[in-house]
Design an enzyme around this catalytic site. Structure first.
Site, PDB file in Angstrom:
ATOM      1  N   SER A  43       0.753  -0.857   0.175  1.00 47.78           N
ATOM      2  CA  SER A  43       0.658   0.140   0.184  1.00 47.78           C
ATOM      3  C   SER A  43       0.550   1.235  -0.102  1.00 47.78           C
ATOM      4  CB  SER A  43      -0.789   0.046   1.488  1.00 47.78           C
ATOM      5  OG  SER A  43      -0.255  -0.126   2.221  1.00 47.78           O
ATOM      6  N   LEU A 108       3.008  -1.504   4.666  1.00 47.48           N
ATOM      7  CA  LEU A 108       2.374  -0.210   5.490  1.00 47.48           C
ATOM      8  C   LEU A 108       3.437   0.794   5.523  1.00 47.48           C
ATOM      9  CD1 LEU A 108      -0.105   1.822   6.039  1.00 47.48           C
ATOM     10  CD2 LEU A 108      -0.187   1.064   8.829  1.00 47.48           C
ATOM     11  N   VAL A 139       6.907  -2.964   7.617  1.00 46.19           N
ATOM     12  CA  VAL A 139       7.065  -1.411   7.368  1.00 46.19           C
ATOM     13  C   VAL A 139       7.449  -0.715   6.358  1.00 46.19           C
ATOM     14  CG1 VAL A 139       7.753   0.634   8.948  1.00 46.19           C
ATOM     15  CG2 VAL A 139       6.670  -1.222   9.777  1.00 46.19           C
ATOM     16  N   LYS A 140       6.854   0.264   5.127  1.00 41.63           N
ATOM     17  CA  LYS A 140       7.618   0.584   4.066  1.00 41.63           C
ATOM     18  C   LYS A 140       8.523   1.452   4.914  1.00 41.63           C
ATOM     19  CE  LYS A 140       5.555   0.964   0.036  1.00 41.63           C
ATOM     20  NZ  LYS A 140       4.392   1.037  -0.717  1.00 41.63           N
ATOM     21  N   VAL A 141      10.117   1.724   4.508  1.00 40.67           N
ATOM     22  CA  VAL A 141      10.663   3.334   4.633  1.00 40.67           C
ATOM     23  C   VAL A 141      11.740   3.196   3.334  1.00 40.67           C
ATOM     24  CG1 VAL A 141      12.821   3.982   5.634  1.00 40.67           C
ATOM     25  CG2 VAL A 141      10.865   2.543   6.938  1.00 40.67           C
TER      26      VAL A 141
END
Length: 363
Positions: A43, A108, A139-141
């Protein structure tokens, strides 16, 4: 098996680059997992902006939160998004368990406003990880210099991380080294190596969009695929290092390259071009629904990624000889990507405010 399912036979996992509440509630996500072999979901703020701002699917939940006293748009957005991410993660949980934690992840993103703030990124990633409370969250970074600093700290805490917005090979190599550092710290601290997963999201089609106007016709449509294949060669070289072999011996998983932005932007190109040409072992391709449908219908599930890796460098050299400054293009695309996601995040929060106010007025 349909064409999408056959990709898994070549070592590639297909993830869906899309989320909306009715994807889960209608049973469509379960169908994609069961019939098409979809093995994960990503997402981003733009996707959530369209879902929350463009439909009425979230209105009841939003109204309940407002009536409970919540007014802050970021808090309201997170309330809605985390519910979706948890739901999607629960739908993928059987696959996550069955694959031993190799697939079944849902991503996310941290706030795009933190793209150049390493400590802020670490704090927000930890907060989101705790709030979602699902082992198959990634977790998207962003893969900025700040992301290079944040990544080892997050992996050392046991988080699974999706590093995004990678365009340049050097940026990928920097992230891969940071990943090795963080995973080494996690294992040294007693962490279970196989419990921490990571992907490096390498963007594809946008590179051709920026490079083609600067190239002669014979070289157009070649740079993005060559750049991705060259990055895969870098990945294979990393697997030969003593650092990785030591981790692999303890049961660690490699950080897979994930092909992002694989929907074709140029209508003159085949709509499955960037899927067809990047199929290979230990990779992920995250695709929007339209590209998923196109590949199911007429894609070519054959191992193409590593058929001739030296040729990729030959193509990149030819583009450079024609005057293409790929480093300048990839640097600009990264900054533009951050700006686009930040803009989408602002639009998302504006949509939440509009809905909040409409629902408040309607009471």
């Amino acid at each position: 098996m349909n064409r999408l399912q056959q990709l898994h036979d070549h070592g590639q996992s297909v993830w869906l680059d899309y989320i909306r509440r009715d994807l889960m509630s209608s049973g469509e996500l379960d169908r994609l997992i069961r019939e098409d072999g979809v093995r994960g979901l990503t997402s981003n703020p733009s996707i959530f902006e369209k879902a929350i701002g463009g439909t009425a699917l979230y209105d009841d939940d939003l109204q309940t939160a407002v009536q409970a006293g919540e007014q802050d748009p970021e808090a309201l957005y997170e309330h809605l998004a985390i519910a979706d991410i948890r739901s999607a993660a629960d739908h993928f949980r059987p696959l996550y368990d069955q694959s031993g934690g190799a697939d079944g992840f849902v991503s996310l993103e941290v706030s795009p406003r933190l793209a150049h703030d390493a400590e802020g990124t670490v704090a927000e990633a930890l907060r989101l990880w705790t709030a979602v409370d699902r082992p198959n969250l990634m977790v998207k970074v962003p893969g900025t210099p700040a992301g290079v600093i944040a990544l080892p700290k997050l992996l050392a805490r046991g988080l699974s991380i999706n590093i995004t917005l990678l365009f340049a090979r050097q940026a990928y190599r920097d992230i891969a080294r940071a990943w090795l550092e963080g995973l080494t710290q996690w294992v040294a601290g007693g962490g279970e190596p196989s419990r921490v997963a990571s992907v490096a999201s390498f963007f594809v089609s946008r590179i051709d969009g920026a490079a083609d106007p600067k190239l002669p016709a014979a070289l157009q449509g070649t740079v993005a695929i060559a750049n991705a294949r060259a990055a895969y060669a870098d990945y294979l070289a990393l697997l030969e290092t003593p650092e990785w072999r030591a981790l692999a011996a303890k049961g660690a998983r490699p950080q897979r390259l994930l092909w992002a932005s694989t929907g074709t932007k140029n209508p003159a190109y085949p709509d499955t071009l960037y899927m067809d040409q990047l199929i290979g072992p230990d990779t992920v391709n995250t695709v929007p629904p339209a590209t998923l449908d196109a590949f199911r219908d007429h894609g070519t599930p054959a191992r193409t990624l590593d058929a001739d890796l030296p040729a990729a460098q030959v193509q990149l050299d030819a583009a450079a000889a024609a005057g293409l400054d790929l480093d300048a293009i990839t640097a600009a695309l990264c900054e533009d990507g951050i700006a686009q996601f930040a803009s989408a995040f602002d639009q998302l929060l504006a949509a939440v405010v509009t809905k909040r106010d409409q629902l408040t007025t309607a009471e």
